[in-house]
Design a protein around this motif. Structure first.
Motif, PDB file in Angstrom:
ATOM      1  N   SER A  17      -0.275   2.551 -25.269  1.00  0.00           N
ATOM      2  CA  SER A  17      -0.362   2.046 -24.007  1.00  0.00           C
ATOM      3  C   SER A  17      -0.759   0.658 -23.900  1.00  0.00           C
ATOM      4  N   LEU A  18      -0.502   0.034 -22.767  1.00  0.00           N
ATOM      5  CA  LEU A  18      -0.759  -1.351 -22.709  1.00  0.00           C
ATOM      6  C   LEU A  18      -0.763  -1.657 -21.313  1.00  0.00           C
ATOM      7  N   ARG A  19      -1.689  -2.655 -20.967  1.00  0.00           N
ATOM      8  CA  ARG A  19      -1.759  -3.019 -19.576  1.00  0.00           C
ATOM      9  C   ARG A  19      -1.609  -4.457 -19.270  1.00  0.00           C
ATOM     10  N   LEU A  20      -0.527  -4.670 -18.322  1.00  0.00           N
ATOM     11  CA  LEU A  20      -0.127  -6.013 -17.944  1.00  0.00           C
ATOM     12  C   LEU A  20      -0.557  -6.288 -16.649  1.00  0.00           C
ATOM     13  N   SER A  21      -1.081  -7.691 -16.519  1.00  0.00           N
ATOM     14  CA  SER A  21      -1.222  -8.347 -15.414  1.00  0.00           C
ATOM     15  C   SER A  21      -0.441  -9.304 -14.898  1.00  0.00           C
ATOM     16  N   CYS A  22      -0.354  -9.668 -13.710  1.00  0.00           N
ATOM     17  CA  CYS A  22       0.367 -10.643 -12.863  1.00  0.00           C
ATOM     18  C   CYS A  22      -0.788 -10.936 -12.011  1.00  0.00           C
ATOM     19  N   ALA A  23      -1.443 -12.424 -12.181  1.00  0.00           N
ATOM     20  CA  ALA A  23      -2.274 -12.856 -11.291  1.00  0.00           C
ATOM     21  C   ALA A  23      -1.426 -14.101 -10.415  1.00  0.00           C
ATOM     22  N   ALA A  24      -1.417 -13.716  -9.087  1.00  0.00           N
ATOM     23  CA  ALA A  24      -0.783 -14.610  -7.985  1.00  0.00           C
ATOM     24  C   ALA A  24      -1.611 -15.626  -7.586  1.00  0.00           C
ATOM     25  N   SER A  25      -1.142 -16.853  -7.210  1.00  0.00           N
ATOM     26  CA  SER A  25      -1.840 -17.590  -6.422  1.00  0.00           C
ATOM     27  C   SER A  25      -0.777 -18.155  -5.294  1.00  0.00           C
ATOM     28  N   GLY A  26      -1.316 -18.823  -4.120  1.00  0.00           N
ATOM     29  CA  GLY A  26      -0.429 -19.287  -3.260  1.00  0.00           C
ATOM     30  C   GLY A  26      -0.132 -18.616  -2.125  1.00  0.00           C
ATOM     31  N   PHE A  27      -0.267 -17.257  -2.471  1.00  0.00           N
ATOM     32  CA  PHE A  27       0.180 -16.165  -1.508  1.00  0.00           C
ATOM     33  C   PHE A  27      -0.794 -14.906  -1.841  1.00  0.00           C
ATOM     34  N   THR A  28      -0.726 -13.706  -0.826  1.00  0.00           N
ATOM     35  CA  THR A  28      -1.416 -12.557  -0.971  1.00  0.00           C
ATOM     36  C   THR A  28      -0.450 -11.589  -1.503  1.00  0.00           C
ATOM     37  N   VAL A  29      -0.790 -11.092  -2.509  1.00  0.00           N
ATOM     38  CA  VAL A  29       0.212  -9.695  -3.194  1.00  0.00           C
ATOM     39  C   VAL A  29       0.457  -8.720  -2.242  1.00  0.00           C
ATOM     40  N   SER A  30      -0.522  -8.273  -1.421  1.00  0.00           N
ATOM     41  CA  SER A  30      -0.365  -7.116  -0.527  1.00  0.00           C
ATOM     42  C   SER A  30       0.551  -7.594   0.483  1.00  0.00           C
ATOM     43  N   THR A  31       1.219  -8.690   0.709  1.00  0.00           N
ATOM     44  CA  THR A  31       2.032  -8.879   1.838  1.00  0.00           C
ATOM     45  C   THR A  31       3.567  -9.236   1.233  1.00  0.00           C
ATOM     46  N   TYR A  32       3.632  -8.839  -0.122  1.00  0.00           N
ATOM     47  CA  TYR A  32       4.854  -9.238  -0.659  1.00  0.00           C
ATOM     48  C   TYR A  32       5.146  -7.785  -1.573  1.00  0.00           C
ATOM     49  N   VAL A  33       6.615  -7.965  -1.879  1.00  0.00           N
ATOM     50  CA  VAL A  33       7.121  -6.775  -2.578  1.00  0.00           C
ATOM     51  C   VAL A  33       6.989  -7.507  -4.064  1.00  0.00           C
ATOM     52  N   MET A  34       5.989  -6.879  -4.963  1.00  0.00           N
ATOM     53  CA  MET A  34       5.748  -7.293  -6.275  1.00  0.00           C
ATOM     54  C   MET A  34       6.741  -6.334  -7.242  1.00  0.00           C
ATOM     55  N   CYS A  96       7.034 -10.809 -13.938  1.00  0.00           N
ATOM     56  CA  CYS A  96       6.437 -10.565 -12.608  1.00  0.00           C
ATOM     57  C   CYS A  96       7.299 -11.152 -11.529  1.00  0.00           C
ATOM     58  N   LYS A  97       7.627 -10.498 -10.391  1.00  0.00           N
ATOM     59  CA  LYS A  97       8.310 -10.977  -9.431  1.00  0.00           C
ATOM     60  C   LYS A  97       7.732 -10.871  -7.966  1.00  0.00           C
ATOM     61  N   ALA A  98       7.660 -11.858  -7.327  1.00  0.00           N
ATOM     62  CA  ALA A  98       7.246 -11.608  -5.573  1.00  0.00           C
ATOM     63  C   ALA A  98       8.335 -11.982  -4.728  1.00  0.00           C
ATOM     64  N   VAL A  99       8.408 -11.056  -3.775  1.00  0.00           N
ATOM     65  CA  VAL A  99       9.578 -11.344  -2.765  1.00  0.00           C
ATOM     66  C   VAL A  99       8.960 -11.002  -1.472  1.00  0.00           C
ATOM     67  N   ARG A 100       9.276 -11.887  -0.598  1.00  0.00           N
ATOM     68  CA  ARG A 100       8.884 -11.744   0.778  1.00  0.00           C
ATOM     69  C   ARG A 100       9.958 -12.620   1.690  1.00  0.00           C
ATOM     70  N   LEU A 101      10.833 -11.611   2.482  1.00  0.00           N
ATOM     71  CA  LEU A 101      11.976 -12.294   3.102  1.00  0.00           C
ATOM     72  C   LEU A 101      12.863 -12.929   2.269  1.00  0.00           C
ATOM     73  N   ARG A 102      13.247 -14.111   2.369  1.00  0.00           N
ATOM     74  CA  ARG A 102      14.271 -14.751   1.269  1.00  0.00           C
ATOM     75  C   ARG A 102      13.510 -15.442   0.299  1.00  0.00           C
ATOM     76  N   ARG A 103      12.095 -15.459   0.167  1.00  0.00           N
ATOM     77  CA  ARG A 103      11.424 -16.078  -0.875  1.00  0.00           C
ATOM     78  C   ARG A 103      11.264 -15.265  -1.843  1.00  0.00           C
ATOM     79  N   GLN A 104      11.487 -16.030  -3.081  1.00  0.00           N
ATOM     80  CA  GLN A 104      11.637 -15.069  -4.411  1.00  0.00           C
ATOM     81  C   GLN A 104      10.935 -15.917  -5.661  1.00  0.00           C
ATOM     82  N   SER A 105       9.928 -15.514  -6.392  1.00  0.00           N
ATOM     83  CA  SER A 105       9.316 -16.166  -7.269  1.00  0.00           C
ATOM     84  C   SER A 105       9.070 -15.446  -8.471  1.00  0.00           C
TER      85      SER A 105
END
Length: 116
Positions: A17-34, A96-105
């Motif tokens: 097993s392995l645990r990967l993390s994606c640390a986000a800044s500049g936005f809140t992950v709970s408001t995006y599709v991650m 890791c990808k973050a999407v909200r509306l047309r914004r994609q990172s």
């Protein structure tokens, strides 16, 4: 600005097993599709798992169902991919990808290597 930093990749034995993390800044992950994607050498980037902002519902690629779990740590503004029973198809760079509306990172990716 939106920034995603993956971590936790490395060498793991097959079946482990392995645990990967994606640390986000500049936005809140709970408001995006991650999402987590995997890209093996010479292959297209493929969806592994996804967690939605509304209620935190999740979905997975068929091969990962029952073995991978994606979750959020809202306090740390981080998305986690817990991988178990790693199979030969698991190696690759996980993004890791973050999407909200047309914004994609995208993050820069973290390498996962599976040994037998």
């Amino acid at each position: 600005q939106v920034q995603l930093v993956e971590s936790g990749g490395g060498l793991v034995e097959a079946g482990g097993s392995l645990r990967l993390s994606c640390a986000a800044s500049g936005f809140t992950v709970s408001t995006y599709v991650m999402s987590w994607y995997r890209q093996a050498p010479g292959k297209e980037r493929e969806l592994v798992a996804r967690i939605f902002g509304a209620g935190g519902s999740t979905d997975y690629a068929d091969a990962m169902k029952g073995r991978f779990t994606v979750s959020r740590d809202n306090g740390k503004n981080t998305v986690v991919l817990q991988m178990t029973t790693l199979a030969p198809e698991a190696p690759g760079v996980y993004y890791c990808k973050a999407v909200r509306l047309r914004r994609q990172s995208w993050g820069q990716g973290t390498q996962v290597t599976v040994s037998s």
